[in-house]
Design a protein around this motif. Sequence first.
Motif, PDB file in Angstrom:
ATOM      1  N   SER A 131       0.828  -1.214   0.000  1.00 41.88           N
ATOM      2  CA  SER A 131       0.000   0.000   0.000  1.00 41.88           C
ATOM      3  C   SER A 131       0.855   1.253   0.000  1.00 41.88           C
ATOM      4  CB  SER A 131      -0.896   0.005   1.247  1.00 41.88           C
ATOM      5  OG  SER A 131      -0.104  -0.051   2.428  1.00 41.88           O
ATOM      6  N   LEU A 145      -1.537  -1.424  -4.403  1.00 39.57           N
ATOM      7  CA  LEU A 145      -2.945  -1.239  -4.099  1.00 39.57           C
ATOM      8  C   LEU A 145      -3.382   0.177  -4.470  1.00 39.57           C
ATOM      9  CD1 LEU A 145      -3.190  -2.942  -0.570  1.00 39.57           C
ATOM     10  CD2 LEU A 145      -3.770  -3.931  -2.800  1.00 39.57           C
ATOM     11  N   SER A 200       0.878   6.505   1.451  1.00 41.32           N
ATOM     12  CA  SER A 200       0.313   5.169   1.220  1.00 41.32           C
ATOM     13  C   SER A 200      -1.182   5.282   0.978  1.00 41.32           C
ATOM     14  CB  SER A 200       0.584   4.265   2.424  1.00 41.32           C
ATOM     15  OG  SER A 200      -0.077   4.760   3.585  1.00 41.32           O
ATOM     16  N   ALA A 203      -8.869  -0.330  -1.637  1.00 37.70           N
ATOM     17  CA  ALA A 203      -7.672  -1.118  -1.351  1.00 37.70           C
ATOM     18  C   ALA A 203      -8.042  -2.436  -0.667  1.00 37.70           C
ATOM     19  CB  ALA A 203      -6.708  -0.321  -0.483  1.00 37.70           C
ATOM     20  N   GLU A 230      -6.404   3.171   7.960  1.00 42.61           N
ATOM     21  CA  GLU A 230      -5.198   2.361   7.805  1.00 42.61           C
ATOM     22  C   GLU A 230      -5.277   1.119   8.685  1.00 42.61           C
ATOM     23  OE1 GLU A 230      -0.956   3.400   9.231  1.00 42.61           O
ATOM     24  OE2 GLU A 230      -0.995   3.930   7.108  1.00 42.61           O
ATOM     25  N   LEU A 272      -7.378  -1.417   6.889  1.00 39.52           N
ATOM     26  CA  LEU A 272      -6.640  -2.032   5.796  1.00 39.52           C
ATOM     27  C   LEU A 272      -5.634  -3.048   6.324  1.00 39.52           C
ATOM     28  CD1 LEU A 272      -5.921  -2.274   2.816  1.00 39.52           C
ATOM     29  CD2 LEU A 272      -4.373  -0.316   3.095  1.00 39.52           C
TER      30      LEU A 272
END
Length: 254
Positions: free
Chosen positions: A123, A142, A152, A158, A190, A193
Motif C-alpha cells: 500500500s 494497491l 500510502s 484497497a 489504515e 486495511l
Amino acid sequence: MISLADRHRIILEKIKEEGKVSVLDLCDMLDVSSVTIRKDLKQLEDKNLLFRVHGGATLNNPYTMDRPVNVKEKLQTEEKNKIGVAASALIEVNDSIIIASGTTVMALARHIKTKESLTVITSAIQVAEVLLQNPEIDVLMLGGLLRRSSSSVMGPYAEDILKDFFCSKLFVGVDGIDLENGLTTTNVLEAHLNRQMMNVSNKTIVLADSSKFGKRGFGKICDIDEIDQIITDDGVSPHTVEQLEAKGVKVIIV
C-alpha cells in the motif's frame, strides 16, 4: 491511615522507579480501595504528573500522534535498519508477501536482495518505488485514498483488491503496541486495511522498534495474540518479551 499527600508521594516515587503502576498493586501497598486509588491517579493526572491507562498509570505519554513519513524516517534509524535486515531473512523463494506502510517496513524493502521470483503487494508508494529496482520482484500496488502523511493508500477500494489474493506473510508496522490494548495506528482507515491484510495472510510479522511499546493510537488493528511474530530492538524490556511469548508471539530481538 496514610494521608492523601503521603499516598500521592508514594505513588509518584513508585512510578518514577518502575515507569508504570497498577491499581491493584497500589491498593495492596497502601491498603486502600481501588476507588481511592483511581481518584488519586486522576488528581495526579490533572497536575500533569502521570498518565492514566487501563488498570493503572504510566509516566510516559501512551498516545501516539500522526507524523509525516519524512519525520518518522529520521527516528530510531539504526534500530529500524537492523529490524529490516532481520525481516528480509524471513523471505523465502517464491514467496507472495504483503508489505504495509511505515518507515520500519520501508527498511525491510531496502534490504530485499532476492535473485529469485518474489511477489509483493503493498500500500506504500515508497516501498513500491524501491522494489521496482529489482527485476525479480513483481509488485502489485494497491489503489485507494492516498494518505499524505504516510505516502500510502487506504480505504475500501484497497481492501476490496486484497480479497482476490492470499499471501504467505504480512510485514506490518504499527504506531503502538500495548499488551492489553493490542496493536494500533493513528489512522482508523489504515487500521482497517492492516486488518484486511492480516485476513489474507498466513502469517503476520510486526516490525516495530522498542519505542512503540506501551504506546497506543486511535485505530486498533488487532489484539496481541492475533499476530505470529514481532521483530524489535534490544530496547524492549525482558518482562515485555516474556508476556508476548506467553501469548504465543515469537519475538526476535536485533
